[in-house]
Write a protein that holds these residues in place. Structure first.
Motif, PDB file in Angstrom:
ATOM      1  N   ARG A   1      41.484  38.148  49.420  1.00  0.00           N
ATOM      2  CA  ARG A   1      40.254  38.312  48.650  1.00  0.00           C
ATOM      3  C   ARG A   1      39.097  38.759  49.525  1.00  0.00           C
ATOM      4  NH1 ARG A   1      39.912  34.173  44.336  1.00  0.00           N
ATOM      5  NH2 ARG A   1      41.589  35.523  43.686  1.00  0.00           N
ATOM      6  N   THR A   2      38.951  38.213  50.736  1.00  0.00           N
ATOM      7  CA  THR A   2      37.846  38.631  51.603  1.00  0.00           C
ATOM      8  C   THR A   2      38.045  40.053  52.102  1.00  0.00           C
ATOM      9  OG1 THR A   2      38.923  37.585  53.497  1.00  0.00           O
ATOM     10  CG2 THR A   2      37.237  36.317  52.352  1.00  0.00           C
ATOM     11  N   ALA A   3      39.290  40.458  52.337  1.00  0.00           N
ATOM     12  CA  ALA A   3      39.544  41.833  52.752  1.00  0.00           C
ATOM     13  C   ALA A   3      39.189  42.804  51.626  1.00  0.00           C
ATOM     14  CB  ALA A   3      41.008  42.003  53.153  1.00  0.00           C
ATOM     15  N   LEU A   4      39.503  42.441  50.403  1.00  0.00           N
ATOM     16  CA  LEU A   4      39.173  43.303  49.270  1.00  0.00           C
ATOM     17  C   LEU A   4      37.672  43.413  49.068  1.00  0.00           C
ATOM     18  CD1 LEU A   4      41.780  42.306  46.574  1.00  0.00           C
ATOM     19  CD2 LEU A   4      41.709  44.372  47.945  1.00  0.00           C
ATOM     20  N   LYS A   5      36.979  42.304  49.198  1.00  0.00           N
ATOM     21  CA  LYS A   5      35.538  42.331  48.993  1.00  0.00           C
ATOM     22  C   LYS A   5      34.834  43.148  50.066  1.00  0.00           C
ATOM     23  CE  LYS A   5      35.011  38.168  46.301  1.00  0.00           C
ATOM     24  NZ  LYS A   5      34.450  36.826  46.192  1.00  0.00           N
ATOM     25  N   SER A   6      35.372  43.169  51.282  1.00  0.00           N
ATOM     26  CA  SER A   6      34.732  43.946  52.341  1.00  0.00           C
ATOM     27  C   SER A   6      34.989  45.441  52.179  1.00  0.00           C
ATOM     28  CB  SER A   6      35.223  43.477  53.711  1.00  0.00           C
ATOM     29  OG  SER A   6      36.589  43.799  53.868  1.00  0.00           O
ATOM     30  N   ARG A   7      36.151  45.807  51.640  1.00  0.00           N
ATOM     31  CA  ARG A   7      36.493  47.224  51.493  1.00  0.00           C
ATOM     32  C   ARG A   7      35.984  47.836  50.203  1.00  0.00           C
ATOM     33  NH1 ARG A   7      42.352  46.088  52.644  1.00  0.00           N
ATOM     34  NH2 ARG A   7      42.283  45.441  54.791  1.00  0.00           N
ATOM     35  N   GLY A   8      36.214  47.187  49.111  1.00  0.00           N
ATOM     36  CA  GLY A   8      35.907  47.788  47.809  1.00  0.00           C
ATOM     37  C   GLY A   8      34.841  47.033  47.059  1.00  0.00           C
ATOM     38  N   ALA A   9      33.701  46.817  47.678  1.00  0.00           N
ATOM     39  CA  ALA A   9      32.660  45.993  47.068  1.00  0.00           C
ATOM     40  C   ALA A   9      32.033  46.650  45.847  1.00  0.00           C
ATOM     41  CB  ALA A   9      31.582  45.678  48.099  1.00  0.00           C
ATOM     42  N   THR A  10      32.153  47.970  45.717  1.00  0.00           N
ATOM     43  CA  THR A  10      31.517  48.646  44.591  1.00  0.00           C
ATOM     44  C   THR A  10      32.399  48.648  43.350  1.00  0.00           C
ATOM     45  OG1 THR A  10      32.405  50.771  45.328  1.00  0.00           O
ATOM     46  CG2 THR A  10      30.221  50.147  46.123  1.00  0.00           C
ATOM     47  N   ARG A  11      33.684  48.467  43.510  1.00  0.00           N
ATOM     48  CA  ARG A  11      34.603  48.509  42.377  1.00  0.00           C
ATOM     49  C   ARG A  11      34.844  47.115  41.809  1.00  0.00           C
ATOM     50  NH1 ARG A  11      39.722  52.326  43.856  1.00  0.00           N
ATOM     51  NH2 ARG A  11      38.584  54.259  44.223  1.00  0.00           N
ATOM     52  N   PRO A  12      35.119  47.027  40.514  1.00  0.00           N
ATOM     53  CA  PRO A  12      35.546  45.746  39.947  1.00  0.00           C
ATOM     54  C   PRO A  12      36.928  45.373  40.468  1.00  0.00           C
ATOM     55  CG  PRO A  12      34.798  47.229  38.237  1.00  0.00           C
ATOM     56  CD  PRO A  12      34.875  48.019  39.494  1.00  0.00           C
ATOM     57  N   ARG A  13      37.273  44.117  40.326  1.00  0.00           N
ATOM     58  CA  ARG A  13      38.506  43.577  40.868  1.00  0.00           C
ATOM     59  C   ARG A  13      39.473  43.257  39.743  1.00  0.00           C
ATOM     60  NH1 ARG A  13      38.891  38.057  42.655  1.00  0.00           N
ATOM     61  NH2 ARG A  13      36.745  37.817  42.025  1.00  0.00           N
ATOM     62  N   LEU A  14      40.708  43.757  39.832  1.00  0.00           N
ATOM     63  CA  LEU A  14      41.768  43.376  38.899  1.00  0.00           C
ATOM     64  C   LEU A  14      42.486  42.185  39.519  1.00  0.00           C
ATOM     65  CD1 LEU A  14      43.588  43.700  36.439  1.00  0.00           C
ATOM     66  CD2 LEU A  14      44.869  45.414  37.699  1.00  0.00           C
ATOM     67  N   SER A  15      42.136  41.000  39.064  1.00  0.00           N
ATOM     68  CA  SER A  15      42.664  39.773  39.635  1.00  0.00           C
ATOM     69  C   SER A  15      43.775  39.238  38.747  1.00  0.00           C
ATOM     70  CB  SER A  15      41.540  38.736  39.735  1.00  0.00           C
ATOM     71  OG  SER A  15      42.037  37.524  40.231  1.00  0.00           O
ATOM     72  N   ILE A  16      44.857  38.771  39.372  1.00  0.00           N
ATOM     73  CA  ILE A  16      45.965  38.233  38.605  1.00  0.00           C
ATOM     74  C   ILE A  16      46.255  36.811  39.036  1.00  0.00           C
ATOM     75  CG2 ILE A  16      47.022  40.494  38.320  1.00  0.00           C
ATOM     76  CD1 ILE A  16      49.204  39.259  40.279  1.00  0.00           C
ATOM     77  N   HIS A  17      46.857  36.065  38.120  1.00  0.00           N
ATOM     78  CA  HIS A  17      47.367  34.739  38.427  1.00  0.00           C
ATOM     79  C   HIS A  17      48.725  34.620  37.759  1.00  0.00           C
ATOM     80  CE1 HIS A  17      47.580  30.558  39.422  1.00  0.00           C
ATOM     81  NE2 HIS A  17      47.891  30.293  38.169  1.00  0.00           N
ATOM     82  N   ARG A  18      49.658  34.069  38.483  1.00  0.00           N
ATOM     83  CA  ARG A  18      51.028  33.957  37.999  1.00  0.00           C
ATOM     84  C   ARG A  18      51.416  32.491  38.052  1.00  0.00           C
ATOM     85  NH1 ARG A  18      55.770  33.852  41.012  1.00  0.00           N
ATOM     86  NH2 ARG A  18      54.610  34.212  42.915  1.00  0.00           N
ATOM     87  N   SER A  19      51.882  31.971  36.933  1.00  0.00           N
ATOM     88  CA  SER A  19      52.401  30.609  36.920  1.00  0.00           C
ATOM     89  C   SER A  19      53.879  30.663  36.575  1.00  0.00           C
ATOM     90  CB  SER A  19      51.635  29.750  35.905  1.00  0.00           C
ATOM     91  OG  SER A  19      51.976  30.123  34.598  1.00  0.00           O
ATOM     92  N   GLY A  20      54.498  29.538  36.437  1.00  0.00           N
ATOM     93  CA  GLY A  20      55.918  29.519  36.115  1.00  0.00           C
ATOM     94  C   GLY A  20      56.226  30.019  34.720  1.00  0.00           C
ATOM     95  N   LYS A  21      55.279  29.842  33.792  1.00  0.00           N
ATOM     96  CA  LYS A  21      55.529  30.217  32.408  1.00  0.00           C
ATOM     97  C   LYS A  21      54.738  31.427  31.933  1.00  0.00           C
ATOM     98  CE  LYS A  21      56.723  25.657  30.688  1.00  0.00           C
ATOM     99  NZ  LYS A  21      56.454  24.649  29.662  1.00  0.00           N
ATOM    100  N   HIS A  22      53.612  31.752  32.587  1.00  0.00           N
ATOM    101  CA  HIS A  22      52.729  32.792  32.080  1.00  0.00           C
ATOM    102  C   HIS A  22      52.171  33.639  33.222  1.00  0.00           C
ATOM    103  CE1 HIS A  22      52.824  31.063  28.087  1.00  0.00           C
ATOM    104  NE2 HIS A  22      52.630  29.877  28.641  1.00  0.00           N
ATOM    105  N   ILE A  23      51.550  34.756  32.835  1.00  0.00           N
ATOM    106  CA  ILE A  23      50.853  35.599  33.801  1.00  0.00           C
ATOM    107  C   ILE A  23      49.518  36.012  33.183  1.00  0.00           C
ATOM    108  CG2 ILE A  23      51.944  37.762  33.090  1.00  0.00           C
ATOM    109  CD1 ILE A  23      52.008  38.362  36.213  1.00  0.00           C
ATOM    110  N   TYR A  24      48.490  36.019  33.993  1.00  0.00           N
ATOM    111  CA  TYR A  24      47.128  36.285  33.540  1.00  0.00           C
ATOM    112  C   TYR A  24      46.546  37.414  34.382  1.00  0.00           C
ATOM    113  CZ  TYR A  24      47.982  31.373  32.368  1.00  0.00           C
ATOM    114  OH  TYR A  24      48.530  30.203  31.929  1.00  0.00           O
ATOM    115  N   ALA A  25      45.736  38.264  33.767  1.00  0.00           N
ATOM    116  CA  ALA A  25      45.066  39.345  34.490  1.00  0.00           C
ATOM    117  C   ALA A  25      43.655  39.486  33.941  1.00  0.00           C
ATOM    118  CB  ALA A  25      45.819  40.655  34.319  1.00  0.00           C
ATOM    119  N   GLN A  26      42.704  39.713  34.845  1.00  0.00           N
ATOM    120  CA  GLN A  26      41.339  39.956  34.406  1.00  0.00           C
ATOM    121  C   GLN A  26      40.648  40.917  35.354  1.00  0.00           C
ATOM    122  OE1 GLN A  26      39.125  36.350  34.144  1.00  0.00           O
ATOM    123  NE2 GLN A  26      39.830  35.573  36.109  1.00  0.00           N
ATOM    124  N   VAL A  27      39.767  41.731  34.794  1.00  0.00           N
ATOM    125  CA  VAL A  27      38.956  42.658  35.573  1.00  0.00           C
ATOM    126  C   VAL A  27      37.591  42.014  35.726  1.00  0.00           C
ATOM    127  CG1 VAL A  27      37.955  44.956  35.673  1.00  0.00           C
ATOM    128  CG2 VAL A  27      40.222  44.639  34.701  1.00  0.00           C
TER     129      VAL A  27
END
Length: 117
Positions: A15-41
């Motif tokens: 996350r810190t590497a992404l924020k230092s490189r692409g600070a102007t762009r929104p972030r497509l963040s994902i979370h993966r659990s055992g039963k579901h997957i979530y994504a948000q911009v």
């Protein structure tokens, strides 16, 4: 201060590497659990979520689960919602998860859906 797990250390490093490189762009963040997957911009400049999708959404709740096809469906839906909100270029935040399996399926489907990263 509590000792961080290897996963939490990798998540923080990514996350810190992404924020230092692409600070102007929104972030497509994902979370993966055992039963579901979530994504948000997320627009970090404003601190707001622009678009989101998951396997818990009402239209796919019963038929989706923790599979690569469900992750690909989430990728397509988050790409549609992001382009509807006017976002086409994002930075992919895999959140410490390895780029393999469901994470890769979501990323490929988001690219096919029109997001550039």
């Amino acid at each position: 201060m509590a000792k961080l797990s290897l996963f939490e250390r990798r998540r923080r490093r990514v996350r810190t590497a992404l924020k230092s490189r692409g600070a102007t762009r929104p972030r497509l963040s994902i979370h993966r659990s055992g039963k579901h997957i979530y994504a948000q911009v997320i627009d970090d400049a404003e601190g707001k979520t622009v678009a989101a999708a998951s396997t818990l959404d009402k239209d796919v709740r019963g038929k989706a689960g923790a599979t690569a096809t469900a992750a690909a469906d989430v990728g397509k839906r988050v790409a549609q919602a992001a382009t509807k909100a006017g976002v086409t270029k994002v930075v992919f935040d895999r959140g410490g998860f390895l780029f393999h399996g469901r994470v890769k399926a979501l990323a490929d489907a988001a690219r096919e859906g029109g997001l550039e990263f």
